[in-house]
Write a protein that holds these residues in place. Structure first.
Motif, PDB file in Angstrom:
ATOM      1  N   GLU A 100       0.853  -1.189   0.000  1.00  0.00           N
ATOM      2  CA  GLU A 100       0.000   0.000   0.000  1.00  0.00           C
ATOM      3  C   GLU A 100       0.891   1.241   0.000  1.00  0.00           C
ATOM      4  O   GLU A 100       2.052   1.171   0.411  1.00  0.00           O
ATOM      5  CB  GLU A 100      -0.883  -0.002   1.255  1.00  0.00           C
ATOM      6  CG  GLU A 100      -1.976  -1.045   1.184  1.00  0.00           C
ATOM      7  CD  GLU A 100      -2.829  -1.080   2.439  1.00  0.00           C
ATOM      8  OE1 GLU A 100      -2.636  -0.227   3.316  1.00  0.00           O
ATOM      9  OE2 GLU A 100      -3.673  -1.975   2.521  1.00  0.00           O
ATOM     10  N   GLU A 134      -5.428  11.091  -1.106  1.00  0.00           N
ATOM     11  CA  GLU A 134      -6.628  10.252  -1.265  1.00  0.00           C
ATOM     12  C   GLU A 134      -6.292   8.811  -1.611  1.00  0.00           C
ATOM     13  O   GLU A 134      -7.164   7.951  -1.608  1.00  0.00           O
ATOM     14  CB  GLU A 134      -7.525  10.843  -2.360  1.00  0.00           C
ATOM     15  CG  GLU A 134      -8.228  12.106  -1.895  1.00  0.00           C
ATOM     16  CD  GLU A 134      -8.957  12.802  -3.029  1.00  0.00           C
ATOM     17  OE1 GLU A 134      -9.097  12.184  -4.100  1.00  0.00           O
ATOM     18  OE2 GLU A 134      -9.360  13.940  -2.837  1.00  0.00           O
ATOM     19  N   LYS A 135      -5.039   8.558  -1.936  1.00  0.00           N
ATOM     20  CA  LYS A 135      -4.648   7.204  -2.359  1.00  0.00           C
ATOM     21  C   LYS A 135      -3.861   6.469  -1.284  1.00  0.00           C
ATOM     22  O   LYS A 135      -3.199   5.472  -1.580  1.00  0.00           O
ATOM     23  CB  LYS A 135      -3.795   7.298  -3.639  1.00  0.00           C
ATOM     24  CG  LYS A 135      -4.538   7.859  -4.812  1.00  0.00           C
ATOM     25  CD  LYS A 135      -5.509   6.822  -5.359  1.00  0.00           C
ATOM     26  CE  LYS A 135      -6.340   7.397  -6.482  1.00  0.00           C
ATOM     27  NZ  LYS A 135      -7.381   6.462  -6.926  1.00  0.00           N
ATOM     28  N   SER A 138      -4.328   2.740  -1.098  1.00  0.00           N
ATOM     29  CA  SER A 138      -4.372   1.993  -2.367  1.00  0.00           C
ATOM     30  C   SER A 138      -3.125   1.141  -2.541  1.00  0.00           C
ATOM     31  O   SER A 138      -2.039   1.483  -2.045  1.00  0.00           O
ATOM     32  CB  SER A 138      -4.453   2.960  -3.546  1.00  0.00           C
ATOM     33  OG  SER A 138      -5.539   3.804  -3.394  1.00  0.00           O
ATOM     34  N   LEU A 139      -3.295   0.065  -3.284  1.00  0.00           N
ATOM     35  CA  LEU A 139      -2.132  -0.746  -3.652  1.00  0.00           C
ATOM     36  C   LEU A 139      -1.354  -0.001  -4.730  1.00  0.00           C
ATOM     37  O   LEU A 139      -1.960   0.598  -5.629  1.00  0.00           O
ATOM     38  CB  LEU A 139      -2.574  -2.096  -4.200  1.00  0.00           C
ATOM     39  CG  LEU A 139      -3.005  -3.152  -3.192  1.00  0.00           C
ATOM     40  CD1 LEU A 139      -3.399  -4.431  -3.909  1.00  0.00           C
ATOM     41  CD2 LEU A 139      -1.906  -3.454  -2.186  1.00  0.00           C
ATOM     42  N   ALA A 142      -2.073  -0.632  -8.358  1.00  0.00           N
ATOM     43  CA  ALA A 142      -3.327  -0.131  -8.917  1.00  0.00           C
ATOM     44  C   ALA A 142      -3.238   1.355  -9.285  1.00  0.00           C
ATOM     45  O   ALA A 142      -4.202   1.920  -9.811  1.00  0.00           O
ATOM     46  CB  ALA A 142      -4.456  -0.342  -7.917  1.00  0.00           C
ATOM     47  N   LEU A 143      -2.098   1.984  -9.000  1.00  0.00           N
ATOM     48  CA  LEU A 143      -1.959   3.425  -9.314  1.00  0.00           C
ATOM     49  C   LEU A 143      -1.569   3.623 -10.778  1.00  0.00           C
ATOM     50  O   LEU A 143      -0.912   2.765 -11.367  1.00  0.00           O
ATOM     51  CB  LEU A 143      -0.870   4.055  -8.438  1.00  0.00           C
ATOM     52  CG  LEU A 143      -1.073   4.043  -6.925  1.00  0.00           C
ATOM     53  CD1 LEU A 143       0.125   4.727  -6.247  1.00  0.00           C
ATOM     54  CD2 LEU A 143      -2.351   4.758  -6.533  1.00  0.00           C
TER      55      LEU A 143
END
Lengths: 318, 557
Positions: A100, A134-135, A138-139, A142-143
């Motif tokens: 992450e 905001e990320k 996230s993994l 996935a960006l």
């Protein structure tokens, strides 16, 4: 009251920096100075030696000869001290895709020995700075590319380095992401960071950087202010002129003067090539007006960094 | 033929891989080693060729089962990872064409390994005692094994994108393929051959499978070779092994003829199995070449079984502490799969020991059992260590770590500590149980137990360092893994004996008896060699990191 400004303090100084790969010299006696607070553009063809230089400055590679100091520390002798004051972003992502975003920054924060209690705040701060707040969860896999690039920049900033070494930070990004990346770099410069940025997108370096260096085949061709390199290349500057009267007469007038190297009609305009290096091109207007020609338009064919680059390099690699 | 360009590309690519040549040299070297070891044990006497041939058959059979699935395991998954599989499907190639091409290329690669071993196989033929039917029998068995092993590798490769997943899949599919091969042979012996080879009243099918297993990959060929010369073979007294299940047939060549018939049928079935595997793998490849988001079921599985649910705050605090203390080691235990290795091994040991302790004959074969578990655990450490730095090297993170304040020694020992911490619970439990049960059995912990403890403790300490060195040294994971096993476990066992043998030959009068200052003299020499090799690897590892002499396979932007 004295208006003299303080002399610039060098952040990076290299003397005769050389790096050999077998019998091939990737760098040959590079002498470079980057001052504190500079946003320094490092320009060169592929294989010119830009990445090698940045890797030496980042202490990843040892020079074969010569020396390099960063904020007074030698990159070989004081490598540990150098690593604390630099942030290096290579020309690849260097990410664990199954991590992450916060985990990744947390890991590098721990590598830089930032205490656990302080790390969370630091991670949040750098994520906010690069616009990735905001990320957080996230993994990385996935960006998007642009976001991964920004994450790379966040990693560089995690230990608050004074000097940033960025190798092609805008490559592969879409125009919006590039503009955003450049805005972040300007903000970092405003915060007092010294930034060395290698890039192929010269039009952006032209507006972004205050100083540039051009390197080819491991040798420094130019180092100094952006305007300086333009001026240096301004020999044979081109002025475009439009007259309402007889253009043949105007060409005659221009050709009769020694300050003008050449004048020729081209697509309803006159292309005037100046002979000297004097940046003042009002001489063209003077000649035409005093000669009786009716001048409608006069504009300089401004030489850009790309044009300069094309003129001074041949695209040769080692 | 549409598959020819793919085959050509595969062969060209494998010709450029040093691994191809290493495996051949390793195969031929190991066969030569087996041959020499046989000679040192039993002498190269006249008519010993049959026994030697049987030994080499066992060697080749297991080499096929170990190498072929692993070598083929990453052939399709790699294409998928590197996004080249999609490009192949943009041409006129179909799924099965790709699998046929890959299978052919890897089959050929395995065949070259056999060719490398062929000169060694010729030694027993020259020594005498090997009949043509026995040689044909061995060839057919190994050909069948090749088909099954290749099927396992191709199936595993078509199933997943990840390299580790493909390798793990290869182990599973290979195990399954071996069971199928043995079961098919056993079934053929019962029913398909012209006469039933099985005295079925004496043995159950499962027991007969055990006997068939001995014929295929055990002492079967050796037994047939050594006993074929005997006048009352095979109807005379047959003391050991799989013979007890065979129907006595008076004429020796009649018997071997029927066994050969059975094995020929096996070869045909194996070929059919390979074709079926190609068809299945082709379908799977075609169906899954496109990147798809994970299915709902998969997400549910991941959320339910791979996400911490209990005491999460405790786990987070614990992991934060680990991260602060040793970030490089933390990477080993960060993921659920990393933690699964630690606790999975612990669970396996507890379950297996709980089960076998109730087995009445356990204490009779106790030592072999402990050793087998310890060897497997050591293999698992080698596997983890050999793949440890690979991710950092591939992703480019290694370059970032090397310009961070964590210096080269910090990176090495951080990761070594991480690997030790990952396997420490299982090793401690295994050695503890071993010592406790030996004590129960013998009253004291005997010398042979002490020897094993010292060796496995040393292996536990040394293997992570050796594995890390090879994970940086080689691009190919299999090369790294095999080298780790070879240098960490095999060489320390072989080198002292080999050195003593050579010295004994060069200096006949020299007394090479090791002084017995300690109980575990032999082991101390092995451990000393292990430590010397480990120190050498450690020094080379540091040197490579310091001089950045390791290859990158970075994902460019």
């Amino acid at each position: 009251m004295s208006t003299e400004t303080a002399p610039p303090i060098p952040a990076v100084q290299t003397h005769g920096l050389t790096r050999m790969y077998g019998s091939i010299a990737a760098l040959s006696g590079l002498d470079l100075t980057v001052n504190k607070g500079d946003l320094f553009g490092f320009i060169g063809s592929n294989g010119a030696g830009k990445t090698t230089t940045l890797r030496i400055l980042a202490t990843f590679l040892a020079p074969s000869a010569g020396s390099a100091q960063i904020l007074g520390y030698d990159v070989v002798r004081d490598a540990d001290a150098v690593r604390h004051v630099i942030g290096y972003m290579p020309d690849f992502f260097g990410v664990y895709k199954d991590m992450e975003v916060t985990e990744y920054l947390d890991f590098f924060g721990a590598c830089y020995k930032i205490p656990t209690a302080q790390r969370e705040k630091t991670v949040n701060d750098v994520l906010e700075l690069v616009g990735l707040s905001e990320k957080k969860g996230s993994l990385i896999g996935a960006l998007s590319r642009g976001m991964q690039q920004r994450l790379g920049l966040a990693r560089v900033l995690i230990h608050d380095p004074q000097l940033l070494l960025l190798d092609e930070p805008a490559s592969g990004l879409d125009p919006r992401a590039r503009i955003e990346m450049m805005a972040i770099l300007q903000e970092l410069q405003r915060l007092g960071k010294t930034i060395i940025i290698s890039s192929h997108i010269l039009s952006e370096l032209q507006t972004l950087c205050n100083r540039v260096a051009i390197i080819e085949k491991g040798r420094l061709i130019y180092s100094g202010p952006v305007q300086g390199v333009r001026d240096q290349m301004s020999q044979g500057r081109v002025i475009w002129v439009r007259v309402s009267s007889d253009s043949a007469k105007a060409i005659e007038l221009l050709k009769s003067r020694t300050e003008i190297a050449d004048a020729a009609a081209s697509d309803g305009e006159i292309k005037v090539t100046l002979a000297g290096t004097d940046p003042d091109h009002s001489i063209v207007a003077d000649i035409l007006v005093h000669g009786g020609a009716k001048l409608i338009e006069l504009r300089e064919d401004e030489i850009g960094l790309e044009e300069v680059f094309m003129r001074v390099t041949r695209g040769e690699t080692q | 033929m549409i598959v020819l360009p793919v085959i050509a590309r595969e062969l060209r690519a494998s010709a450029r891989q040093p691994m191809t040549y290493y495996v051949r040299v390793l195969g031929a070297g190991a066969a030569l080693g087996a041959c020499l070891s046989f000679g040192m044990d039993q002498d190269f006497g006249p008519n010993m060729g049959g026994e030697l041939f049987g030994t080499l058959h066992i060697f080749v059979f297991w080499a096929i089962w170990i190498f072929v699935p692993f070598l083929a395991a990453d052939c399709i998954s790699r294409e998928r990872r590197e996004s080249t599989l999609g490009l192949l499907f943009l041409t006129r190639l179909r799924g099965k064409d790709i699998v046929i091409a890959k299978g052919f290329a890897h089959g050929l690669r395995a065949a070259t390994l056999s060719i490398a071993v062929l000169p060694i196989m010729a030694i027993p033929l020259l020594m005498g005692g090997v009949s043509l039917p026995v040689a044909a029998l061995s060839t057919l068995i190994n050909l069948s094994a090749l088909c099954w092993a290749l099927s396992a590798g191709l199936m595993a490769s078509s199933w997943t994108k990840s390299r580790v997943g493909a390798l793990m899949g290869a182990v599973l599919f290979a195990g399954l393929a071996l069971i199928l091969m043995v079961a098919t042979t056993a079934r053929l012996a019962f029913t398909v051959t012209p006469i039933s080879l099985v005295n079925s009243s004496d043995l159950s099918f499962l027991e007969w499978c055990g006997e068939t297993f001995a014929l295929l990959g055990g002492n079967g060929i050796k037994e047939i070779s050594s006993r074929m010369g005997s006048p009352n073979w095979p109807s005379g007294p047959l003391p050991i092994g799989f013979w007890r299940g065979f129907t006595p047939i008076k004429i020796p060549f009649g018997f071997i003829g029927h066994v050969s018939w059975m094995v020929s049928e096996l070869a045909v079935f194996s070929l059919l199995a390979l074709l079926l595997a190609i068809w299945l793998a082709g379908r799977k490849t075609r169906a899954s070449w496109q990147e798809k988001p994970p299915s709902v079921a998969r997400l549910w599985w991941a959320k339910t079984f791979c996400t911490p649910r209990l005491w999460t705050s405790l786990l987070n605090r614990w992991m934060q502490r680990k991260l602060q203390k040793n970030p490089i080691g933390w990477l080993e235990q960060r993921t659920w799969s990393g933690r699964l290795v630690t606790w999975g091994w612990l669970a396996v040991l507890i379950s297996v020991y709980s089960a076998v302790l109730t087995y009445p004959h356990f204490f009779r074969e106790e030592d072999q059992f402990h050793s087998a578990m310890a060897w497997m655990l050591a293999g698992s450490v080698a596997l983890s260590a050999a793949g440890s730095f690979r991710r950092e090297r591939d992703s480019g993170v290694m370059e970032l770590l090397l310009v961070s304040p964590v210096n080269e020694w910090g990176i090495i020992f951080g990761r070594v500590r991480g690997l030790w911490a990952q396997f420490l619970p299982a090793f401690a439990l295994l050695l503890g149980l071993w010592a406790y049960l030996s004590h129960l059995d013998y009253g004291v912990v005997g010398d042979h137990h002490s020897n094993s403890f010292v060796f496995f403790t040393s292996s536990f300490l040394c293997l992570p360092i050796i594995g890390l060195y090879y994970s940086l040294r080689f691009r190919n994971f299999m090369s790294a893994f095999i080298s780790t096993l070879l240098v960490g476990l095999l060489l320390p066992q072989i080198l002292p004996g080999l050195l003593a043998y050579i010295l004994g030959m060069l200096l006949p009068g020299l007394d090479l008896t090791i002084p017995t200052y300690f109980h575990f003299t032999g082991t101390s020499v092995v451990v000393a060699f292990q430590l010397i090799l480990t120190l050498k690897c450690l020094r080379s590892l540091h040197h490579r990191l310091q001089n950045r002499t390791f290859s990158f396979e970075r994902t460019a932007r």
